[in-house]
Design a protein around this motif. Structure first.
Motif, PDB file in Angstrom:
ATOM      1  N   VAL A  74       0.850  -1.191   0.000  1.00 56.08           N
ATOM      2  CA  VAL A  74       0.000   0.000   0.000  1.00 56.08           C
ATOM      3  C   VAL A  74       0.885   1.240   0.000  1.00 56.08           C
ATOM      4  CG1 VAL A  74      -1.969  -1.109   1.159  1.00 56.08           C
ATOM      5  CG2 VAL A  74      -0.223   0.063   2.521  1.00 56.08           C
ATOM      6  N   CYS A  75       0.208   2.373  -0.124  1.00 55.03           N
ATOM      7  CA  CYS A  75       0.829   3.635  -0.494  1.00 55.03           C
ATOM      8  C   CYS A  75       1.827   4.231   0.505  1.00 55.03           C
ATOM      9  CB  CYS A  75      -0.303   4.626  -0.755  1.00 55.03           C
ATOM     10  SG  CYS A  75       0.209   6.277  -1.113  1.00 55.03           S
ATOM     11  N   SER A  76       1.343   4.684   1.658  1.00 51.04           N
ATOM     12  CA  SER A  76       2.203   5.439   2.578  1.00 51.04           C
ATOM     13  C   SER A  76       3.482   4.694   2.965  1.00 51.04           C
ATOM     14  CB  SER A  76       1.428   5.825   3.841  1.00 51.04           C
ATOM     15  OG  SER A  76       0.274   6.568   3.535  1.00 51.04           O
ATOM     16  N   PRO A  77       3.390   3.417   3.338  1.00 49.00           N
ATOM     17  CA  PRO A  77       4.630   2.716   3.688  1.00 49.00           C
ATOM     18  C   PRO A  77       5.663   2.690   2.574  1.00 49.00           C
ATOM     19  CG  PRO A  77       2.718   1.485   4.454  1.00 49.00           C
ATOM     20  CD  PRO A  77       2.198   2.586   3.579  1.00 49.00           C
ATOM     21  N   THR A  78       5.208   2.460   1.332  1.00 54.32           N
ATOM     22  CA  THR A  78       6.159   2.456   0.210  1.00 54.32           C
ATOM     23  C   THR A  78       6.826   3.806   0.057  1.00 54.32           C
ATOM     24  OG1 THR A  78       5.046   0.691  -1.016  1.00 54.32           O
ATOM     25  CG2 THR A  78       6.369   2.231  -2.298  1.00 54.32           C
ATOM     26  N   ARG A  79       6.071   4.877   0.196  1.00 54.03           N
ATOM     27  CA  ARG A  79       6.652   6.216   0.050  1.00 54.03           C
ATOM     28  C   ARG A  79       7.728   6.462   1.096  1.00 54.03           C
ATOM     29  NH1 ARG A  79       3.053   8.922  -3.596  1.00 54.03           N
ATOM     30  NH2 ARG A  79       1.523   7.317  -4.101  1.00 54.03           N
ATOM     31  N   GLY A  80       7.486   5.948   2.307  1.00 53.94           N
ATOM     32  CA  GLY A  80       8.518   6.059   3.323  1.00 53.94           C
ATOM     33  C   GLY A  80       9.798   5.350   2.921  1.00 53.94           C
ATOM     34  N   THR A  81       9.678   4.153   2.338  1.00 59.77           N
ATOM     35  CA  THR A  81      10.883   3.417   1.937  1.00 59.77           C
ATOM     36  C   THR A  81      11.653   4.147   0.849  1.00 59.77           C
ATOM     37  OG1 THR A  81       9.772   2.045   0.253  1.00 59.77           O
ATOM     38  CG2 THR A  81       9.761   1.222   2.516  1.00 59.77           C
ATOM     39  N   CYS A  82      10.947   4.840  -0.043  1.00 59.72           N
ATOM     40  CA  CYS A  82      11.617   5.588  -1.119  1.00 59.72           C
ATOM     41  C   CYS A  82      12.566   6.640  -0.554  1.00 59.72           C
ATOM     42  CB  CYS A  82      10.587   6.290  -2.001  1.00 59.72           C
ATOM     43  SG  CYS A  82       9.570   5.209  -3.034  1.00 59.72           S
ATOM     44  N   ASN A  97      -2.435   6.197   5.540  1.00 62.19           N
ATOM     45  CA  ASN A  97      -3.160   7.109   6.429  1.00 62.19           C
ATOM     46  C   ASN A  97      -2.909   6.788   7.906  1.00 62.19           C
ATOM     47  OD1 ASN A  97      -4.609   8.530   4.251  1.00 62.19           O
ATOM     48  ND2 ASN A  97      -5.611   6.551   3.979  1.00 62.19           N
ATOM     49  N   ALA A  98      -1.704   6.362   8.223  1.00 58.32           N
ATOM     50  CA  ALA A  98      -1.345   6.055   9.601  1.00 58.32           C
ATOM     51  C   ALA A  98       0.094   6.465   9.843  1.00 58.32           C
ATOM     52  CB  ALA A  98      -1.524   4.570   9.896  1.00 58.32           C
ATOM     53  N   GLY A  99       0.361   7.064  10.988  1.00 62.52           N
ATOM     54  CA  GLY A  99       1.705   7.505  11.299  1.00 62.52           C
ATOM     55  C   GLY A  99       2.134   8.671  10.415  1.00 62.52           C
ATOM     56  N   HIS A 100       3.433   8.937  10.408  1.00 65.84           N
ATOM     57  CA  HIS A 100       3.995   9.985   9.564  1.00 65.84           C
ATOM     58  C   HIS A 100       5.505   9.791   9.507  1.00 65.84           C
ATOM     59  CE1 HIS A 100       4.371  11.657  13.676  1.00 65.84           C
ATOM     60  NE2 HIS A 100       5.471  12.231  13.213  1.00 65.84           N
ATOM     61  N   LEU A 101       6.145  10.507   8.598  1.00 63.75           N
ATOM     62  CA  LEU A 101       7.603  10.448   8.475  1.00 63.75           C
ATOM     63  C   LEU A 101       8.215  11.327   9.571  1.00 63.75           C
ATOM     64  CD1 LEU A 101      10.083   9.476   6.843  1.00 63.75           C
ATOM     65  CD2 LEU A 101       9.862  11.558   5.473  1.00 63.75           C
ATOM     66  N   PRO A 102       8.898  10.733  10.551  1.00 62.61           N
ATOM     67  CA  PRO A 102       9.451  11.548  11.643  1.00 62.61           C
ATOM     68  C   PRO A 102      10.565  12.477  11.153  1.00 62.61           C
ATOM     69  CG  PRO A 102       9.390   9.209  12.225  1.00 62.61           C
ATOM     70  CD  PRO A 102       9.137   9.296  10.750  1.00 62.61           C
ATOM     71  N   HIS A 126       1.343  11.853   1.324  1.00 58.91           N
ATOM     72  CA  HIS A 126       0.846  10.680   2.062  1.00 58.91           C
ATOM     73  C   HIS A 126       1.799  10.188   3.141  1.00 58.91           C
ATOM     74  CE1 HIS A 126      -2.381   7.351   1.369  1.00 58.91           C
ATOM     75  NE2 HIS A 126      -2.852   8.383   2.055  1.00 58.91           N
ATOM     76  N   LEU A 127       2.649  11.086   3.645  1.00 62.65           N
ATOM     77  CA  LEU A 127       3.559  10.745   4.739  1.00 62.65           C
ATOM     78  C   LEU A 127       3.313  11.627   5.955  1.00 62.65           C
ATOM     79  CD1 LEU A 127       6.852  10.146   2.723  1.00 62.65           C
ATOM     80  CD2 LEU A 127       5.439   8.427   3.866  1.00 62.65           C
ATOM     81  N   GLY A 128       2.084  12.136   6.056  1.00 66.67           N
ATOM     82  CA  GLY A 128       1.703  13.009   7.153  1.00 66.67           C
ATOM     83  C   GLY A 128       0.737  14.065   6.664  1.00 66.67           C
ATOM     84  N   THR A 129       0.168  14.817   7.594  1.00 65.96           N
ATOM     85  CA  THR A 129      -0.794  15.850   7.215  1.00 65.96           C
ATOM     86  C   THR A 129      -0.062  17.141   6.845  1.00 65.96           C
ATOM     87  OG1 THR A 129      -1.068  16.574   9.512  1.00 65.96           O
ATOM     88  CG2 THR A 129      -2.543  14.836   8.713  1.00 65.96           C
ATOM     89  N   LEU A 130      -0.776  18.021   6.123  1.00 66.09           N
ATOM     90  CA  LEU A 130      -0.169  19.234   5.573  1.00 66.09           C
ATOM     91  C   LEU A 130      -0.732  20.519   6.183  1.00 66.09           C
ATOM     92  CD1 LEU A 130      -0.024  18.265   1.773  1.00 66.09           C
ATOM     93  CD2 LEU A 130       1.488  17.598   3.639  1.00 66.09           C
ATOM     94  N   THR A 131      -1.701  20.386   7.062  1.00 66.88           N
ATOM     95  CA  THR A 131      -2.260  21.566   7.728  1.00 66.88           C
ATOM     96  C   THR A 131      -2.772  21.174   9.102  1.00 66.88           C
ATOM     97  OG1 THR A 131      -3.959  23.296   7.633  1.00 66.88           O
ATOM     98  CG2 THR A 131      -4.506  21.189   6.621  1.00 66.88           C
TER      99      THR A 131
END
Length: 465
Positions: A74-82, A97-102, A126-131
């Protein structure tokens, strides 16, 4: 022996040449990613109707990875690995839609920015919220979402044109009809979709500027402007271009639907059309780099974040592989993978060894000559530069997967998969059986035992959950 010596000498010269390039002029880096594009959703994989001439040209002239794996199904985890080169559970992103990139996690943009690169993010974040202040997308502006505020401009990116999550792939600020998918049950066609594009803190783009336009075009328009400005400033650049297409809701222009008029199912026709629009944006990028005379010193990578959405009746194609999005079978994680670097990789080639989005960070840092920050945690990805040169033909360590109780470990020949926490691992000879049709546990028990032990060791290295 003379032939072998010549081959070895050529590979050494290639690596020496790459080191010289990195020292003299650090290459530009562009990471392009589609959203929910299946392994079979490209023309070069013999899709019966889909038109992707620019991706096909990239596959024909550059490097085609025949076993490219998204870091997760799924999306967010893959983006983190990139961005990190590390498994997504190591920094708290278990699913979409869970967690965020620290901020404490070293990431590619922050590292290259510190080394003098201009950095830009365009498209889906998709690695955290923007507002924190207004309701936006899935989590933005909510009490729960505020603790996951992690925008790209706060993670090392100089220039942004970013959304928290998905938008329609045409006329992105407007809710499409329900056949497009990804539309709320009570959503009214034509109403605001509810996900904004952001360029900085409390700076969103007005809806009118985005109306009645293809979303991939809007993303590439911003990206190419960033590239032009970087070249004009004589600075190396990192451009992260993460398309929304072909994630639901899928909407294509009339022109992009035209080649697929024989397809009477609306969602399927628009799905194909939005991929063709995305492909055209990739062509625009490649032409723009040539026009600016920086194509030779620019690495352009392309992949998808996971396999296609839905089950068998959904429009996306896994190309005959087992499983789809959310599965750790091949159809959920094996995706199109391409790379071009014309000035250094002058001959087209096909790489059969397994490679992953985990490998972006170590490979890019190797190519640019930029070191990992001191004290950075160990990586799960590997440097692919020896593989690209021919000095390496097999992967030095396996690719690990852990997602929602599912588990997998991928080697050059073998793969183990556990489809649920309560199920046993199965063993597949993935090089000979990519469709994962025959469990080899009984015929190769020692291989399975070794690989399960390796996965357990990986699991033990993860933070306790």
């Amino acid at each position: 022996m003379p032939g072998a010596l010549m081959s070895t000498a050529y590979r050494l010269l290639f690596l020496v040449g790459l080191c010289a390039v990195a020292a003299a002029q650090r290459p530009n880096v562009v990471l392009v990613m589609a959203d929910d594009q299946g392994w079979g959703d490209v023309g070069y994989q013999a899709h019966p109707t889909l038109k992707t001439p620019h991706l096909d040209a990239m596959a024909a002239s550059g490097v085609r990875f025949d076993r490219w794996y998204a870091g997760a199904p799924v999306c967010s985890p893959t983006r983190g690995t990139c961005l990190t080169g590390r498994h997504h559970l190591r920094y708290g992103i278990p699913t979409a839609n869970a967690g965020h990139l620290p901020k404490s996690e070293p990431n590619l943009a922050a590292i290259l920015k510190q080394a003098g690169y201009r950095t830009g993010h365009f498209g889906k974040w998709h690695l955290g919220t923007l507002t924190k202040t207004i309701k936006d997308s899935n989590r933005g502006g909510t009490a729960k979402g505020r603790k996951h505020y992690a925008p790209p401009w706060d993670r090392g990116f100089d220039v942004c044109f970013s959304t928290e999550a998905k938008v329609p792939t045409f006329d992105p600020m407007k809710t499409p009809p329900s056949w497009a998918g990804g539309v709320g049950k009570n959503a009214k066609t034509g109403s605001p979709y509810g996900t904004r594009y952001w360029t900085g803190p409390d700076q969103s783009v007005q809806d009118e500027a985005l109306a009645a336009k293809d979303d991939s075009h809007l993303i590439m328009d911003r990206a190419t402007r960033f590239i032009s400005d970087s070249v004009g400033a004589d600075k190396p650049f990192l451009a992260i271009i993460w398309f929304h297409a072909p994630h639901l809701p899928v909407v294509a222009s009339e022109g992009d639907q035209e080649p697929y008029r024989s397809e009477t199912r609306d969602q399927h026709r628009h799905y194909l059309g939005c991929i063709t629009a995305m492909d055209r944006a990739v062509g625009w990028l490649r032409a723009h780099l040539r026009q600016l005379k920086v194509a030779d010193e620019t690495m352009v990578w392309f992949c998808a974040d996971n396999g296609p959405e839905g089950r068998n009746k959904a429009p996306g194609s896994s190309g005959g592989l087992r499983g789809r999005k959310r599965d750790l079978y091949e159809g959920g994680i094996r995706v199109p993978g391409l790379m071009e670097w014309p000035g250094q990789l002058k001959q087209a080639r096909v790489i059969a060894a397994p490679c992953s989005t985990l490998d972006y960070l170590p490979t890019v840092l190797s190519a640019t000559g930029v070191p990992l920050p001191k004290g950075a945690p160990p990586l799960d990805g590997v440097d692919l530069m020896p593989l690209l040169s021919g000095a390496m033909t097999t992967r030095p360590r396996p690719i690990p997967f852990a997602f929602g109780g599912r588990a997998a470990l991928v080697e050059d020949r073998w793969k183990i998969v556990r489809p649920a926490k309560t199920k046993p691992f199965a063993l597949y000879d993935i090089s000979a059986d990519p469709s994962e049709s025959t469990d080899r546990s009984e015929t190769h028990p020692l291989v399975k035992t070794r690989m399960v032990a390796a996965w357990r060791q990986f699991e033990a290295s993860l933070p306790s959950r």
